[in-house]
Design a protein around this motif. Structure first.
Motif, PDB file in Angstrom:
ATOM      1  N   ARG A 155       0.533 -52.868 -21.249  1.00 56.67           N
ATOM      2  CA  ARG A 155       1.090 -52.818 -22.385  1.00 56.67           C
ATOM      3  C   ARG A 155       2.103 -51.539 -22.421  1.00 56.67           C
ATOM      4  N   LEU A 156       2.295 -51.083 -21.002  1.00 53.47           N
ATOM      5  CA  LEU A 156       3.508 -50.169 -20.748  1.00 53.47           C
ATOM      6  C   LEU A 156       3.877 -50.408 -19.391  1.00 53.47           C
ATOM      7  N   SER A 157       5.285 -50.446 -19.159  1.00 52.04           N
ATOM      8  CA  SER A 157       5.822 -50.547 -18.017  1.00 52.04           C
ATOM      9  C   SER A 157       5.191 -49.663 -16.779  1.00 52.04           C
ATOM     10  N   PRO A 158       5.079 -49.880 -15.532  1.00 53.90           N
ATOM     11  CA  PRO A 158       4.842 -49.112 -14.451  1.00 53.90           C
ATOM     12  C   PRO A 158       5.622 -47.769 -14.313  1.00 53.90           C
ATOM     13  N   GLU A 159       6.846 -48.117 -14.386  1.00 55.36           N
ATOM     14  CA  GLU A 159       7.626 -46.912 -14.373  1.00 55.36           C
ATOM     15  C   GLU A 159       7.588 -46.089 -15.161  1.00 55.36           C
ATOM     16  N   ARG A 160       7.534 -46.690 -16.665  1.00 56.63           N
ATOM     17  CA  ARG A 160       7.286 -45.664 -17.744  1.00 56.63           C
ATOM     18  C   ARG A 160       6.040 -44.717 -17.514  1.00 56.63           C
ATOM     19  N   ALA A 161       4.889 -45.619 -16.994  1.00 57.31           N
ATOM     20  CA  ALA A 161       3.454 -44.649 -16.956  1.00 57.31           C
ATOM     21  C   ALA A 161       3.775 -43.791 -15.595  1.00 57.31           C
ATOM     22  N   ALA A 162       4.551 -43.950 -14.810  1.00 57.57           N
ATOM     23  CA  ALA A 162       4.682 -43.083 -13.644  1.00 57.57           C
ATOM     24  C   ALA A 162       5.681 -41.810 -14.057  1.00 57.57           C
ATOM     25  N   ALA A 163       6.429 -42.070 -15.184  1.00 52.16           N
ATOM     26  CA  ALA A 163       7.147 -41.077 -15.228  1.00 52.16           C
ATOM     27  C   ALA A 163       6.657 -39.988 -16.213  1.00 52.16           C
ATOM     28  N   VAL A 164       5.385 -40.392 -16.786  1.00 54.62           N
ATOM     29  CA  VAL A 164       4.912 -39.638 -18.144  1.00 54.62           C
ATOM     30  C   VAL A 164       4.397 -38.224 -17.539  1.00 54.62           C
ATOM     31  N   ALA A 165       3.758 -38.222 -16.375  1.00 56.92           N
ATOM     32  CA  ALA A 165       3.190 -36.993 -15.946  1.00 56.92           C
ATOM     33  C   ALA A 165       4.446 -35.965 -15.673  1.00 56.92           C
ATOM     34  N   GLY A 166       5.456 -36.158 -15.228  1.00 56.94           N
ATOM     35  CA  GLY A 166       6.623 -35.372 -15.026  1.00 56.94           C
ATOM     36  C   GLY A 166       7.075 -35.095 -16.185  1.00 56.94           C
ATOM     37  N   LEU A 167       7.363 -35.953 -17.527  1.00 57.62           N
ATOM     38  CA  LEU A 167       7.811 -35.430 -18.623  1.00 57.62           C
ATOM     39  C   LEU A 167       7.062 -34.686 -19.520  1.00 57.62           C
ATOM     40  N   VAL A 168       5.724 -34.555 -19.347  1.00 53.65           N
ATOM     41  CA  VAL A 168       4.865 -33.673 -20.011  1.00 53.65           C
ATOM     42  C   VAL A 168       4.763 -32.412 -19.370  1.00 53.65           C
ATOM     43  N   ARG A 169       5.161 -31.268 -19.645  1.00 52.95           N
ATOM     44  CA  ARG A 169       5.222 -30.051 -18.874  1.00 52.95           C
ATOM     45  C   ARG A 169       4.414 -28.836 -19.795  1.00 52.95           C
ATOM     46  N   PRO A 170       3.935 -28.034 -19.113  1.00 54.92           N
ATOM     47  CA  PRO A 170       3.062 -26.961 -19.861  1.00 54.92           C
ATOM     48  C   PRO A 170       3.995 -26.080 -20.253  1.00 54.92           C
ATOM     49  N   ALA A 171       3.802 -25.371 -21.507  1.00 59.74           N
ATOM     50  CA  ALA A 171       4.733 -24.160 -22.073  1.00 59.74           C
ATOM     51  C   ALA A 171       3.717 -23.030 -22.208  1.00 59.74           C
ATOM     52  N   ALA A 172       3.909 -21.849 -21.541  1.00 52.50           N
ATOM     53  CA  ALA A 172       3.171 -20.893 -21.348  1.00 52.50           C
ATOM     54  C   ALA A 172       3.076 -20.069 -22.529  1.00 52.50           C
ATOM     55  N   THR A 173       4.138 -19.871 -23.312  1.00 50.07           N
ATOM     56  CA  THR A 173       4.145 -19.014 -24.580  1.00 50.07           C
ATOM     57  C   THR A 173       5.435 -19.716 -25.455  1.00 50.07           C
ATOM     58  N   LEU A 174       5.398 -19.464 -26.769  1.00 48.61           N
ATOM     59  CA  LEU A 174       6.170 -19.846 -27.633  1.00 48.61           C
ATOM     60  C   LEU A 174       7.500 -19.798 -27.261  1.00 48.61           C
ATOM     61  N   LEU A 175       7.896 -18.685 -26.521  1.00 49.32           N
ATOM     62  CA  LEU A 175       9.233 -18.599 -26.086  1.00 49.32           C
ATOM     63  C   LEU A 175       9.701 -19.727 -25.284  1.00 49.32           C
ATOM     64  N   ASP A 176       8.755 -20.337 -24.496  1.00 50.26           N
ATOM     65  CA  ASP A 176       9.336 -21.407 -23.640  1.00 50.26           C
ATOM     66  C   ASP A 176       9.953 -22.686 -24.470  1.00 50.26           C
ATOM     67  N   LEU A 177       9.346 -22.646 -25.725  1.00 52.04           N
ATOM     68  CA  LEU A 177       9.761 -23.767 -26.656  1.00 52.04           C
ATOM     69  C   LEU A 177      11.118 -23.593 -26.973  1.00 52.04           C
ATOM     70  N   ALA A 178      11.941 -22.489 -26.858  1.00 52.77           N
ATOM     71  CA  ALA A 178      13.327 -22.439 -27.183  1.00 52.77           C
ATOM     72  C   ALA A 178      14.204 -23.572 -27.226  1.00 52.77           C
ATOM     73  N   PRO A 179      14.085 -24.330 -26.047  1.00 52.60           N
ATOM     74  CA  PRO A 179      15.146 -25.477 -25.995  1.00 52.60           C
ATOM     75  C   PRO A 179      14.816 -26.714 -26.876  1.00 52.60           C
ATOM     76  N   CYS A 180      13.785 -26.512 -27.459  1.00 54.49           N
ATOM     77  CA  CYS A 180      13.345 -28.040 -28.188  1.00 54.49           C
ATOM     78  C   CYS A 180      14.080 -28.115 -29.295  1.00 54.49           C
ATOM     79  N   GLY A 181      14.510 -29.371 -29.470  1.00 55.14           N
ATOM     80  CA  GLY A 181      15.107 -29.819 -30.761  1.00 55.14           C
ATOM     81  C   GLY A 181      14.136 -30.212 -32.110  1.00 55.14           C
ATOM     82  N   LEU A 182      12.755 -30.248 -31.327  1.00 58.90           N
ATOM     83  CA  LEU A 182      11.854 -30.730 -32.535  1.00 58.90           C
ATOM     84  C   LEU A 182      10.386 -29.929 -32.123  1.00 58.90           C
ATOM     85  N   VAL A 183       9.777 -29.403 -32.819  1.00 63.68           N
ATOM     86  CA  VAL A 183       8.438 -28.956 -32.414  1.00 63.68           C
ATOM     87  C   VAL A 183       7.421 -29.656 -33.454  1.00 63.68           C
ATOM     88  N   VAL A 184       6.323 -30.329 -32.807  1.00 64.02           N
ATOM     89  CA  VAL A 184       5.276 -30.757 -33.872  1.00 64.02           C
ATOM     90  C   VAL A 184       4.084 -30.224 -33.674  1.00 64.02           C
TER      91      VAL A 184
END
Ligand SMILES: NC(=O)c1ccc[n+]([C@@H]2O[C@H](COP(=O)([O-])OP(=O)(O)OC[C@H]3O[C@@H](n4cnc5c(N)ncnc54)[C@H](O)[C@@H]3O)[C@@H](O)[C@H]2O)c1
Length: 495
Positions: free
Chosen positions: A58-87
């Motif tokens: 249901r998901l390509s192996p390349e996409r699945a492999a990339a997911v871990a690297g794309l989701v990064r932790p933010a320690a504080t709200l300040l880390d969210l400064a580069p976001c164009g959207l916050v949900v």
């Protein structure tokens, strides 16, 4: 323009799903949560789920492999400064969400969009404390986010059209289906869902049928995948109760949304459904009474010719003797096919013998189950003859007590009427309402498609008859439905 980074605040059930969906679409995500360890736990769960989806194709192996690297932790709200959207998908508390949005406005660029995943709070109330309310909107996902394809995009009173267009396009990029809704309680899905369960609860509360019987009728006669009580058991009655009460209160005690007392008692008793191991459907419906061979002729009233003829055809095909005279012979059991009426009202209106008369719900001619409804005056042997005649067709028969609109008629009429009210109040378009109901609630058809299949005039007649018989304003038909039915227009016709 820099590629979009999405901030997700709240790494619980919904936040982790939203982060996963964005990452699966190749978008970088910064995930923040105040609970220690929550982000790491979410990232592990996201990676594991993406791998599972890939292993199922249901998901390509390349996409699945990339997911871990794309989701990064933010320690504080300040880390969210580069976001164009916050949900935000944090706790469902207005003051906490307001404080978060105010803090985020101090960190993000003026063009950034703030979206809330709230199910029950007002986008307007959230935007009201913001400096840039035009950048605030609702982005309402459903659980589980990667699998539930629907997203409601909620326009607050100040939201700019550009923000709505951005969120709509983004939802499509996620591979999900956007629908547009105004900022009204329940948006589309939780508003449109106020008919199926609540009307089923009224049926049981009135003593017309038991839980499992209602479920069987809605599955086999009306074509729903799950009966309303199975659904309550799946969701958890405590959760459903909160939604029922919240919509009722937010619409200022609108009678259509009135909950029944039975629910509070069952919640207090811990009968929540699967989560507590005890719910509504603990046993199958009482077995249909064993029917003997048909022993009398049947006379079907022609008062509703379109309802009567498929019943006559089915009975004759099964070898039952059907009388075709203008009146029943003294030996004949009498069957009525009313719309919205109880058997008592219909038999008296038609001047027939109450002792040998019962009603059959023929709203859905393709039904795989009959609903048979005597009146309190129907005598036992005649009831048994009617049951035998229907059972001869090979279809199961559910015997219910006398009530206006049987089971399926009143539930589907309320689904259509409430759906029409959502369009009447300009909360959403008929096309988006139908889509939201199919994808969000899993009904076989949305209210407009359902109403047009049945026929708007019939739906109107069911509600008018129920309203007249009970005096209960919960059955007053939506004006949208009434006008289109009277004009002979399809329900989706705009004005
Ligand atoms: N669960 C559902 O089925 C569902 C469906 C649609 C929408 N929603 C909505 O989504 C939101 C989240 O629901 P959920 O079920 O994911 O809740 P959850 O309890 O699973 O997760 C909420 C997370 O937010 C974190 N949190 C709380 N306050 C925070 C703050 N101020 N800053 C950062 N993190 C904070 C918590 O630690 C927790 O990890 C709610 O608004 C809810 O109404 C839920």
């Amino acid at each position: 323009m820099a590629p979009l980074t999405i901030g997700v605040v709240g790494a619980g059930t919904m936040g982790r799903g939203i982060a996963q969906l964005a990452a699966q679409a190749g978008i970088a995500v910064l995930l923040l949560d105040t609970a220690p360890g929550a982000v790491e736990a979410a990232r592990e769960a996201i990676t594991a789920d993406a791998d599972k989806l890939a292993s199922r194709g249901r998901l390509s192996p390349e996409r699945a492999a990339a997911v871990a690297g794309l989701v990064r932790p933010a320690a504080t709200l300040l880390d969210l400064a580069p976001c164009g959207l916050v949900v935000e998908a944090i706790v469902e508390d207005l003051a906490v969400k307001q404080a978060l949005f105010q803090a985020l406005e101090g960190v993000l660029t003026p063009e950034a969009v703030l979206a809330t995943n709230t199910s029950s709070l007002s986008v307007a109330a959230l935007a009201a404390v913001c400096q840039r309310p035009q950048r605030v909107a609702g982005l309402h996902f459903f659980n589980p986010v990667p699998l539930m394809k629907l997203v409601e995009i909620i326009e607050g009173p100040a939201t700019s059209p550009e923000v709505i267009a951005f969120l709509t396009a983004l939802t499509r990029q996620f591979g999900h289906q956007p629908v547009a809704a105004k900022d009204m309680p329940g948006f589309i899905v939780n508003h449109a869902g106020r008919a199926y369960g609540p009307e089923a609860l009224r049926i049981v509360s009135e003593g017309v049928a038991e839980f499992a019987t209602v479920d069987a009728i809605m599955r086999d006669a009306a074509g729903f995948r799950m009966g309303p009580f199975e659904l309550f058991d799946l969701i958890g009655l405590d959760v459903s109760r909160r939604v029922m009460q919240s919509i009722y209160d937010q619409f200022h005690q609108e009678p259509r949304f009135r909950p029944v007392p039975l629910v509070a008692q069952r919640v207090a008793a811990g009968l929540l459904g699967r989560k507590s191991g005890k719910g509504f459907v603990t046993s199958p419906a009482s077995p249909a009474p064993v029917a003997a061979k048909p022993d009398r002729p049947v006379w079907v009233s022609g008062a509703e010719p379109e309802m009567a003829s498929p019943l006559i055809a089915a009975l004759e095909k099964a070898g039952v003797v059907v009388e075709h005279g203008s009146e029943p012979s003294p030996q004949a059991v009498i069957l009525l096919t009313p719309l919205g009426e109880d058997t008592t009202s219909a038999v008296l209106r038609l001047g027939l013998d109450p002792a040998r008369t019962l009603s059959v719900d023929m709203l859905f001619p393709e039904a795989r189950r009959y609903t048979l409804m005597p009146s309190p005056a129907t005598s036992e042997p005649w009831g048994a003859s009617a049951l035998a005649a229907l059972a001869a067709t090979g279809q199961p028969v559910s015997l219910i007590h006398d009530g206006t609109g049987f089971v399926a008629q009143r539930i589907v009429a309320q689904i259509v009427s409430i759906g029409c009210e959502i369009a009447q109040q300009r909360i959403a378009t008929p096309a988006d309402i139908d889509l939201a109901v199919r994808l969000g609630l899993g009904y076989p058809h949305g209210p407009f498609a359902l109403g047009d299949r049945i026929g708007p005039r019939r739906v109107l007649r069911i509600l008018q008859a129920m309203h007249a018989a009970t005096g209960d304003p919960c059955y007053r038909p939506s004006a949208w439905l009434r006008r289109r039915a009277m004009l002979g227009l399809p329900l989706a016709a705009p004005d």
